[in-house]
Design an enzyme around this catalytic site. Structure first.
Site, PDB file in Angstrom:
ATOM      1  N   HIS A   1      58.774  76.381  20.355  1.00  0.00           N
ATOM      2  CA  HIS A   1      60.207  76.169  20.130  1.00  0.00           C
ATOM      3  C   HIS A   1      61.016  77.080  21.040  1.00  0.00           C
ATOM      4  O   HIS A   1      61.018  78.305  20.871  1.00  0.00           O
ATOM      5  CB  HIS A   1      60.583  76.440  18.673  1.00  0.00           C
ATOM      6  CG  HIS A   1      62.010  76.098  18.353  1.00  0.00           C
ATOM      7  ND1 HIS A   1      62.458  74.791  18.302  1.00  0.00           N
ATOM      8  CD2 HIS A   1      63.095  76.863  18.091  1.00  0.00           C
ATOM      9  CE1 HIS A   1      63.756  74.785  18.007  1.00  0.00           C
ATOM     10  NE2 HIS A   1      64.168  76.036  17.882  1.00  0.00           N
TER      11      HIS A   1
ATOM     12  N   HIS B   1      64.913  77.302  23.353  1.00  0.00           N
ATOM     13  CA  HIS B   1      66.171  76.853  23.933  1.00  0.00           C
ATOM     14  C   HIS B   1      66.367  77.712  25.184  1.00  0.00           C
ATOM     15  O   HIS B   1      66.824  78.864  25.089  1.00  0.00           O
ATOM     16  CB  HIS B   1      67.349  77.062  22.978  1.00  0.00           C
ATOM     17  CG  HIS B   1      67.195  76.400  21.633  1.00  0.00           C
ATOM     18  ND1 HIS B   1      67.325  75.037  21.471  1.00  0.00           N
ATOM     19  CD2 HIS B   1      66.940  76.906  20.406  1.00  0.00           C
ATOM     20  CE1 HIS B   1      67.160  74.740  20.185  1.00  0.00           C
ATOM     21  NE2 HIS B   1      66.921  75.856  19.525  1.00  0.00           N
TER      22      HIS B   1
ATOM     23  N   ARG C   1      76.459  81.706  16.943  1.00  0.00           N
ATOM     24  CA  ARG C   1      76.488  80.315  17.390  1.00  0.00           C
ATOM     25  C   ARG C   1      77.721  80.036  18.244  1.00  0.00           C
ATOM     26  O   ARG C   1      77.658  79.251  19.201  1.00  0.00           O
ATOM     27  CB  ARG C   1      76.437  79.378  16.188  1.00  0.00           C
ATOM     28  CG  ARG C   1      76.212  77.923  16.576  1.00  0.00           C
ATOM     29  CD  ARG C   1      76.088  77.024  15.372  1.00  0.00           C
ATOM     30  NE  ARG C   1      77.350  76.833  14.689  1.00  0.00           N
ATOM     31  CZ  ARG C   1      77.601  75.823  13.847  1.00  0.00           C
ATOM     32  NH1 ARG C   1      76.655  74.933  13.590  1.00  0.00           N
ATOM     33  NH2 ARG C   1      78.761  75.709  13.262  1.00  0.00           N
TER      34      ARG C   1
ATOM     35  N   HIS D   1      67.903  67.328  15.418  1.00  0.00           N
ATOM     36  CA  HIS D   1      68.389  68.704  15.409  1.00  0.00           C
ATOM     37  C   HIS D   1      68.243  69.339  14.038  1.00  0.00           C
ATOM     38  O   HIS D   1      67.673  70.436  13.895  1.00  0.00           O
ATOM     39  CB  HIS D   1      69.845  68.793  15.874  1.00  0.00           C
ATOM     40  CG  HIS D   1      70.349  70.204  15.896  1.00  0.00           C
ATOM     41  ND1 HIS D   1      70.903  70.811  14.801  1.00  0.00           N
ATOM     42  CD2 HIS D   1      70.345  71.132  16.892  1.00  0.00           C
ATOM     43  CE1 HIS D   1      71.218  72.066  15.106  1.00  0.00           C
ATOM     44  NE2 HIS D   1      70.890  72.279  16.362  1.00  0.00           N
TER      45      HIS D   1
ATOM     46  N   ARG E   1      71.787  68.715   9.077  1.00  0.00           N
ATOM     47  CA  ARG E   1      73.229  68.892   9.258  1.00  0.00           C
ATOM     48  C   ARG E   1      73.757  68.001  10.378  1.00  0.00           C
ATOM     49  O   ARG E   1      74.881  67.503  10.321  1.00  0.00           O
ATOM     50  CB  ARG E   1      73.559  70.348   9.596  1.00  0.00           C
ATOM     51  CG  ARG E   1      73.357  71.332   8.463  1.00  0.00           C
ATOM     52  CD  ARG E   1      73.724  72.753   8.887  1.00  0.00           C
ATOM     53  NE  ARG E   1      72.774  73.322   9.832  1.00  0.00           N
ATOM     54  CZ  ARG E   1      73.024  73.525  11.113  1.00  0.00           C
ATOM     55  NH1 ARG E   1      74.186  73.193  11.638  1.00  0.00           N
ATOM     56  NH2 ARG E   1      72.103  74.064  11.896  1.00  0.00           N
TER      57      ARG E   1
ATOM     58  N   HIS F   1      64.817  71.479  13.146  1.00  0.00           N
ATOM     59  CA  HIS F   1      65.190  72.722  12.480  1.00  0.00           C
ATOM     60  C   HIS F   1      65.262  72.441  10.977  1.00  0.00           C
ATOM     61  O   HIS F   1      65.914  71.491  10.555  1.00  0.00           O
ATOM     62  CB  HIS F   1      66.583  73.186  12.931  1.00  0.00           C
ATOM     63  CG  HIS F   1      66.676  73.602  14.366  1.00  0.00           C
ATOM     64  ND1 HIS F   1      67.593  73.066  15.237  1.00  0.00           N
ATOM     65  CD2 HIS F   1      65.991  74.528  15.074  1.00  0.00           C
ATOM     66  CE1 HIS F   1      67.474  73.630  16.424  1.00  0.00           C
ATOM     67  NE2 HIS F   1      66.505  74.522  16.350  1.00  0.00           N
TER      68      HIS F   1
ATOM     69  N   GLU G   1      66.861  76.790   7.988  1.00  0.00           N
ATOM     70  CA  GLU G   1      66.987  78.084   8.669  1.00  0.00           C
ATOM     71  C   GLU G   1      67.966  78.986   7.930  1.00  0.00           C
ATOM     72  O   GLU G   1      67.793  80.204   7.901  1.00  0.00           O
ATOM     73  CB  GLU G   1      67.458  77.874  10.115  1.00  0.00           C
ATOM     74  CG  GLU G   1      67.606  79.151  10.917  1.00  0.00           C
ATOM     75  CD  GLU G   1      68.013  78.918  12.351  1.00  0.00           C
ATOM     76  OE1 GLU G   1      68.057  79.904  13.109  1.00  0.00           O
ATOM     77  OE2 GLU G   1      68.290  77.763  12.714  1.00  0.00           O
TER      78      GLU G   1
ATOM     79  N   HIS H   1      61.413  77.065  11.766  1.00  0.00           N
ATOM     80  CA  HIS H   1      61.930  78.143  10.916  1.00  0.00           C
ATOM     81  C   HIS H   1      61.388  78.005   9.493  1.00  0.00           C
ATOM     82  O   HIS H   1      60.654  78.868   9.046  1.00  0.00           O
ATOM     83  CB  HIS H   1      63.458  78.220  10.929  1.00  0.00           C
ATOM     84  CG  HIS H   1      64.043  78.398  12.280  1.00  0.00           C
ATOM     85  ND1 HIS H   1      63.683  79.455  13.100  1.00  0.00           N
ATOM     86  CD2 HIS H   1      64.946  77.657  12.980  1.00  0.00           C
ATOM     87  CE1 HIS H   1      64.332  79.362  14.245  1.00  0.00           C
ATOM     88  NE2 HIS H   1      65.095  78.277  14.204  1.00  0.00           N
TER      89      HIS H   1
ATOM     90  N   ASP I   1      62.312  80.576  20.567  1.00  0.00           N
ATOM     91  CA  ASP I   1      63.629  80.116  20.133  1.00  0.00           C
ATOM     92  C   ASP I   1      64.739  80.558  21.087  1.00  0.00           C
ATOM     93  O   ASP I   1      64.883  80.038  22.174  1.00  0.00           O
ATOM     94  CB  ASP I   1      63.886  80.573  18.705  1.00  0.00           C
ATOM     95  CG  ASP I   1      65.086  79.867  18.066  1.00  0.00           C
ATOM     96  OD1 ASP I   1      65.687  78.992  18.719  1.00  0.00           O
ATOM     97  OD2 ASP I   1      65.417  80.174  16.924  1.00  0.00           O
TER      98      ASP I   1
END
Length: 435
Positions: free
Chosen positions: A55, A57, A77, A202, A205, A228, A231, A265, A316
């Protein structure tokens, strides 16, 4: 291609004089033990099968050393959105190539890139999958095995539209994402032997309930799928309020739980969540350095493993790029949670870092016949590792102890000074407006 290993540390057991031969695609076609090194083979001293970063990004690497002040996951974020909004295909290719090179230098031989920066900031499409091709080419340049987890991202929260900052992440609807995914599959076909395409949702949510089932139903069954999951407690609370289910229960209700699924997560789970995940035979990808950095919490690794879930690890946000520190963090978290030592046996840590991560990405286990010839040579006599028993190296070694990284039978070398300079240039350019 031939690689001879004097001491092969495979799942905690030392095997002597192992000779691998790989075909042109870098897959192991034969393996012999207790043999002398032939003159036409590259020789390694102490090596282990390659580590899988399940995982990542890549662009989050730009935030290292810029976001560690007080705050929460949600304030972090906002800074991440700022960085994402400034990426272009050219800048992302350069930055990702440096990030992937850092991964190779520290012992990651494969990476699952959870990718959602698909479009221009206004949401319009780039021609010819420009952002995805940038990542594929960056991985080929760095010499790392890439599974591009193209991500379905359709909402800004349960029942909420995408925010302005999220516009470039989203497709109009699930049909558009599925169409774009199929087109991307064709575009990547044959581009690089190191690059394959996977998929991701994703989160509950960001993907409406009806779209979850569509993706699980319409993606080819052999495609690895990641998401995800739980988390943050707020994700659980919102999901229960909207649907009367935890995120895990929602995935079960929509037919998403399956062996090809990896939940990332999996930090805040109920006993029923753990049971459902175990019965479905999913993988859970823990990212200990990120979960610690963001204050996410410590997930129930032991309970998940006892339920039948295979654990993998990932970097991550790339605040730390080091597979051995992720493994150590996994064990340390369990010790902190339980107030006991020796929670995950070293031989199990090796499997978590390697074979389980590869399986999470839909890849065959490395350094096995029919699997990729991916290896990591370690220094067992450094300041950190001198005196260590070989099987306990995950608890003493770091990425600084990686001597050589082998991907597909080829020794991949990177000058760390050059990587650092490239990272500096790319990150400075990305944040030029903040000066």
């Amino acid at each position: 291609m031939k690689i001879w290993v004097d001491r092969l540390l495979r799942e905690g057991v030392v095997e002597r004089g192992v000779l691998f031969e790989a075909d042109a695609a870098g897959l192991v076609v034969s393996e012999d033990s207790a043999v002398d090194a032939p003159p036409d083979a590259a020789s390694l001293d102490l090596a282990t099968p390659g580590f899988a970063n399940a995982h990542s990004h890549a662009f989050h690497r730009a935030l290292r050393g810029r976001t560690h002040q007080s705050g929460s996951f949600w304030t972090w974020r906002e800074l991440m959105y700022r960085a994402a909004g400034r990426l272009t295909p050219d800048s992302y290719r350069a930055l990702a190539a440096a990030v992937f090179s850092e991964m190779v230098a520290t012992g990651w031989t494969s990476v699952g890139e959870f990718h959602y920066v698909h479009h221009r900031p206004d949401g319009s499409a780039y021609p010819d999958h420009a952002m995805e091709i940038a990542l594929a080419d960056a991985a080929a340049e760095a010499g790392i095995r890439l599974v591009l987890l193209d991500t379905c991202y359709l909402a800004g929260g349960i029942g909420r539209p995408l925010s302005k900052e999220q516009t470039r992440f989203g497709d109009a609807d699930v049909d558009e994402w599925l169409s774009r995914w199929r087109s991307l599959h064709e575009a990547l076909d044959g581009r690089s032997p190191l690059v394959t395409l996977g998929a991701a949702l994703h989160s509950v949510r960001a993907v409406p309930r009806e779209a979850l089932a569509r993706v699980a139903r319409e993606l080819p069954s052999d495609i690895p799928l990641h998401i995800h999951l739980s988390e943050q407690p707020a994700e659980n609370e919102d999901c229960v309020a909207a649907f009367g289910h935890t995120p895990t229960e929602l995935l079960a209700a929509e037919g998403v739980l399956a062996p090809r699924l990896s939940v990332v997560h999996a930090t805040h789970l109920t006993e029923n969540d753990i049971r459902l995940l175990g019965e479905a035979g999913v993988h859970a990808v823990f990212c200990p350095t990120t979960e610690a950095d963001l204050g996410d919490g410590i997930g129930p690794a032991i309970e998940l493993m006892d339920a039948g879930v295979d654990i993998a690890i990932g970097s991550d946000q790339n605040a730390v790029i080091d597979p051995l520190l992720e493994l150590r963090g996994l064990e340390a978290g369990e010790r902190l949670r339980s107030l006991r030592r020796g929670r995950i046996a070293p031989e199990r840590l090796w499997r978590i870092g390697s074979a389980h991560g590869y399986a999470s990405l839909g890849l065959a286990a490395p350094a096995r016949v029919s699997g990729p010839l991916d290896l990591v040579e370690l220094d067992a006599g450094s300041l950190r590792t001198a005196g260590s028993r070989s099987e306990q190296l995950p608890l003493t070694a770091t990425g600084a102890d990686v001597r050589r990284t082998i991907v597909g039978g080829r020794v991949i070398t990177h000058d760390q000074t050059s990587i650092a300079e490239r990272l500096q240039r790319g990150i400075t350019a990305l944040f030029e407006e903040d000066r």
